[in-house]
Design an enzyme around this catalytic site. Structure first.
Site, mmCIF file in Angstrom:
data_model
loop_
_atom_site.group_PDB
_atom_site.id
_atom_site.type_symbol
_atom_site.label_atom_id
_atom_site.label_comp_id
_atom_site.label_asym_id
_atom_site.label_seq_id
_atom_site.Cartn_x
_atom_site.Cartn_y
_atom_site.Cartn_z
ATOM 1 N N TYR A 872 5.751 3.005 0.319
ATOM 2 C CA TYR A 872 4.498 2.807 1.047
ATOM 3 C C TYR A 872 3.286 3.533 0.472
ATOM 4 O O TYR A 872 2.159 3.193 0.829
ATOM 5 C CB TYR A 872 4.677 3.231 2.514
ATOM 6 C CG TYR A 872 5.625 2.346 3.270
ATOM 7 C CD1 TYR A 872 5.222 1.093 3.730
ATOM 8 C CD2 TYR A 872 6.928 2.739 3.517
ATOM 9 C CE1 TYR A 872 6.093 0.273 4.415
ATOM 10 C CE2 TYR A 872 7.812 1.922 4.202
ATOM 11 C CZ TYR A 872 7.385 0.692 4.647
ATOM 12 O OH TYR A 872 8.258 -0.129 5.321
ATOM 13 N N LEU A 873 3.478 4.514 -0.371
ATOM 14 C CA LEU A 873 2.352 5.282 -0.898
ATOM 15 C C LEU A 873 1.986 4.799 -2.289
ATOM 16 O O LEU A 873 2.829 4.796 -3.190
ATOM 17 C CB LEU A 873 2.700 6.776 -0.939
ATOM 18 C CG LEU A 873 2.945 7.438 0.420
ATOM 19 C CD1 LEU A 873 3.344 8.895 0.239
ATOM 20 C CD2 LEU A 873 1.717 7.326 1.310
#
Length: 916
Positions: A872-873
């Site tokens: 997600y990052l």
């Protein structure tokens, strides 16, 4: 123009309804001439006109006297009825030794009249001449040819295909434009033929020569795009090869492919020079109206819109195709005339559990070509089970087991050290599966009466033996394992060697699952090659099956997907296990970059999206209100969208599948969420929401029981459809990626201060933890966590005692006294006060670091930082931050993440996720 009739086409192995086995040049004679050329065609019928056009290979035609008619020029009147007429060239280079006497021509006319009856179809009550005249144009050729060398007819010399085509090499130097000029001219009127052909009976269509896709590709273009070649697969009769966008490199590859085919098969299907000329036509740009410069995805879309078949149905692909790997853009196009012939093939594909599955089924990708060539060696299987012969005890008595029964019993016995061993659900599912192997009449009738201690003790002994192995023995075993796995670790994609992610087939065992999964304890059966589908490039060698006597289930050649192999999940057959390239591969890196760019693009639209859903909080339409509230929750809380679950799946919940009982309204405007999230991890959170959201949720709950859906007018597909209307490509998952990345970017920018590397890493971990909390990335507390904390605490106390001694010695040094003896009784050398102060500073820093580490470990004991980093990052945020603040990237990313995010390492230090 001379014509020829056939009494009966000669079929090989009953494949007479296939027209793809003929040379492609033969099919080109199927083109219908335009009405403007009618007078010219009539004049050509009255007398023979020499031409340089290559005559296609024909099936032998048997005349009453047992001879095969010549394909020389014949004078055939337009009024003569014929069930199968063919506009042929005046002189064929294939048989230049045949006489062209009037007697022969009259004999041919006689033969044509006598064989008329044998080819009548469902329009028996009408003469074919009336049908042909009704078409208002010259009739299209209809003839069926066999791809094999033809048989002798009544003692005549067989029409050997290779010998006839070799003679055709004399025309190799003839310009293609002159050879096919008439075809190109006639192709302009092909559109009118489709409607006429649609009215013809199926039998009549099947006897026609070829199936030109008139409503999709103009005849003139097809002629210029397809070289003469042979397709040896009779099963592909209904699939047309599409145009190939050739490059100079691909032209050479195609020429080499032709040469190889001559060497392997010992016969010439087409002159290499001629094939090279046909391919060079494309390179010279003579086909101005072709679609080679159109993206392949648009061409797929165009094909599906022009076809009567549903685009959702995968097209049948023949696995044993002899197509060369040098044809990367070849597509299968089904002509209107051949749809009936592909009916059975499509039905098989549709009924397949893989194509009809609604969950993660292998698709044909997005239509975009991902690779041109793909070579790999398949997957590696776990070793076969080696029986140990240890018996279990049933009511205190040893029991004999078969090898299969013993294997499953051992799986259960070795789990004695885990919590699963005592879980009722785990034991029940294991017993149900094991009992099927035991049989109803087996002596073992109850699991609780079984004692697996003997097997467990054997297991402990084996573990101890491995521990006692010498370093050399362990190294030898490791090298042997690496040697066996080496060839499965790599794939060659477009000539580049890439590492494969997980090339091992999961060994059999007992399913554990996460959380309280309803299927825990079920037997994961052994996967066999006959259950595995491979995906490789066309022309690539098929990987050898590593298990003797078995074979792969299927081999595909789909360059629109990136998986290398898949098989059905043994626990949940609706899901699939895939083998992909490694995280550091170029294809995976490109996919990751596109994902984060899509999330970053949301920064330009997020304000409008929030304005839209805020306005819809009070919409009159219940569905719109539910979409607005669900979008708000996904945006603010980073909830997953959620999907419907079957009864035999873990009852996990997402935003769209929330039940009334999962949500509690707490006045004045707080909402408490309590549900089982992904991986059966409990999500408990109380948040303050907008007053209109609080009111709307109360309305959604009104009149419903706790087990009813909160959003009864909504599901994930409807929500994503709405989001895509706002921003193309936007889904609920993009919100999670956006919120995670923007949170990390803002926190790092605001909270990073000057200091040493250790302090900066703490700032990063704090921001990472905040993201993990937002995404509900939790983990269970490690069993060794308590012991680790105790060990750190004791170590800190020891360091503090040493610090006290240092401070005491500093005071004595200032007074000119010698230092005290150490705690171990040894004398300590006298030092200057400055030296003692330096030692005190070093010891204090060591204690401070250890206390900080212990605090971080305690703080993150239930938080999984790695999940958000991996999925997600945006890695460019981390890389840019490390460059700005001189933090080694190795302090943040593990070795595997450095490989996975190699594409992000060149980012500029000024990079920010938000473009504002």
């Amino acid at each position: 123009m001379g014509t020829e009739t056939v009494s009966k086409p000669v079929m090989d192995n009953g494949s007479g309804d296939s027209d793809d086995d003929k040379p492609l040049a033969f099919k080109r004679n199927n083109t219908v001439a335009s009405n403007s050329n009618q007078s010219k065609s009539n004049s050509q019928r009255s007398k023979a006109v020499p031409t340089t056009k290559v005559s296609p290979m024909r099936s032998p035609v048997t005349s009453p006297n047992g001879t095969t008619p010549s394909n020389k020029t014949s004078i055939v009147k337009s009024s003569m009825p014929s069930s199968s007429s063919k506009a042929s060239p005046a002189k064929s280079p294939l048989r230049n030794d045949m006489p062209s006497t009037v007697k022969d021509r009259s004999q041919l006319q006689k033969d044509q009249s006598e064989c008329k009856i044998e080819h009548e179809d469902s329009e028996d009550d009408r003469p074919l001449s009336s049908i042909l005249s009704g078409n208002k144009g010259p009739t299209s050729s209809r003839q069926v040819s066999s791809p094999q060398p033809e048989k002798k007819n009544n003692g005549d010399r067989p029409l050997d295909r290779a010998s006839r085509i070799i003679k055709d090499e004399s025309d190799d130097e003839t310009p293609i434009s002159s050879m096919f000029r008439k075809k190109i001219d006639s192709g302009m009127s092909g559109g009118n033929q489709l409607s006429n052909d649609e009215k013809k009976p199926l039998v009549q269509k099947l006897h026609q020569n070829g199936s030109t896709v008139k409503n999709e590709v103009p005849n003139g273009k097809v002629l210029g795009k397809r070289p003469l070649e042979k397709n040896s697969s009779a099963d592909q009769s209904s699939l047309k090869k599409a145009k190939i966008s050739a490059s100079p490199t691909s032209v050479k590859m195609k020429q080499d492919s032709v040469k190889k085919e001559i060497d392997d098969k010992g016969r010439v299907l087409v002159s290499p020079k001629m094939k090279a000329k046909q391919l060079s036509t494309r390179e010279d740009g003579t086909d101005d109206d072709d679609d080679d410069d159109v993206p392949i995805s648009k061409r797929f879309k165009s094909d599906s819109s022009n076809s009567n078949t549903s685009s959702a149905k995968p097209k049948a692909v023949k696995l044993n195709s002899t197509s060369s790997a040098a044809k990367p853009k070849a597509r299968n196009v089904v002509s209107p005339r051949s749809r009936a012939m592909t009916k059975n093939t499509k039905k098989v594909t549709k009924d397949s559990k893989y194509s009809t599955s609604s969950k993660s089924s292998p698709s044909s990708g997005d239509g975009q070509k991902k690779w041109t060539t793909l070579v790999h060696n398949g997957v590696i299987f776990p070793p076969p089970y080696k029986p140990h012969g240890i018996k279990i005890l049933y009511k205190g008595k040893p029991v004999d087991l078969t090898i299969e029964q013993e294997e499953v019993a051992t799986m259960f016995a070795v789990m004695r050290e885990t919590d699963y061993y005592t879980k009722p659900q785990f034991r029940e599912n294991f017993w149900n599966d094991w009992r099927r192997l035991l049989g109803k009449k087996h002596v073992i009738q109850k699991l609780d009466d079984c004692d697996f201690t003997p097997i467990y003790e054997w297991h402990l002994e084996e573990k101890e033996k491995k521990k006692q192995m010498s370093t050399e023995e362990k190294k030898a075993l490791k090298e042997e394992k690496m040697k066996q796995e080496e060839k499965y670790m790599w794939a060659v994609v477009d000539g580049v060697k890439e590492k494969i992610g997980n090339f091992r087939v999961e060994p059999p065992g007992l399913f554990r699952g996460r959380g309280e999964h309803p299927k825990m304890g079920k037997l994961k059966k052994r996967i066999h090659p006959c259950e595995i589908t491979l995906n490789i490039g066309k022309g690539a060698p098929i990987p050898e099956c590593p298990i003797a006597g078995e074979r792969w289930k299927e081999v595909k050649h789909d360059n629109t997907v990136t998986w290398l192999a898949f098989w059905a999940d043994p626990i949940n057959p609706k899901e699939f296990k895939y083998v992909f390239l490694g995280a550091g591969s170029s294809l995976k890196g490109l996919s990751d970059k596109e994902k984060y760019e899509k999330a970053r693009n949301l920064t330009d639209h997020i304000d409008n999206i929030r304005t839209t859903y805020t306005k819809n909080f009070t919409a009159k339409d219940v569905k719109m209100r539910q979409i607005a509230v669900a979008t708000y929750l996904i945006d603010k809380l980073a909830l997953r969208a959620g999907n419907e679950k079957d009864d035999d799946e873990a009852d996990t919940v997402g935003c769209c599948t929330l039940k009334v009982g999962n949500v509690e309204c707490i006045p004045p405007n707080k909402i408490k969420f309590d549900f089982l999230g992904k991986d059966s991890i409990q999500y408990v959170n109380t948040v303050e929401v907008e007053p209109l959201v609080y009111k709307a949720i109360g309305q959604f709950q009104a009149g419903k029981s706790k087990t009813d859906d909160l959003f009864d007018e909504l599901d994930t597909s409807k929500l994503n459809a709405h989001l895509k209307e706002l921003v193309p490509g936007l889904t609920a998952k993009v919100f999670r990626t956006y919120n995670a990345s923007i949170t990390l970017d803002e926190m790092l920018s605001q909270e990073t201060k000057d200091g040493d590397v250790t302090q900066k890493i703490v700032v990063y971990q704090k921001a990472n933890k905040e993201v993990a909390i937002i995404c509900n990335h939790q983990r269970t507390v490690s069993k060794t966590h308590g012991a680790q904390i105790e060990k750190l605490t004791a170590r800190i106390e020891e360091l503090k005692e040493v610090l006290k001694e240092l401070k005491t010695n500093l005071d004595r040094a200032k007074k000119g006294k010698p230092p005290l003896e150490g705690s171990d009784g040894k004398k300590i050398r006298s030092l200057e006060p400055n030296a003692w102060e330096k030692k005190i500073a070093q010891q204090s820093a060591k204690i401070e670091k250890m206390e900080r580490d212990m605090h971080t470990k305690e703080d993150l004991k239930t938080v999984a930082l790695g999940t958000s980093k991996i999925n997600y990052l945006d890695p460019r945020i981390t890389v840019a931050w490390c460059k700005r603040h001189e933090v080694p990237i190795e302090k943040i990313f593990t070795k595997s993440l450095l490989e996975k995010f190699a594409w992000a390492m060149d980012v500029e230090p000024e990079y920010r996720f938000s473009r504002r």
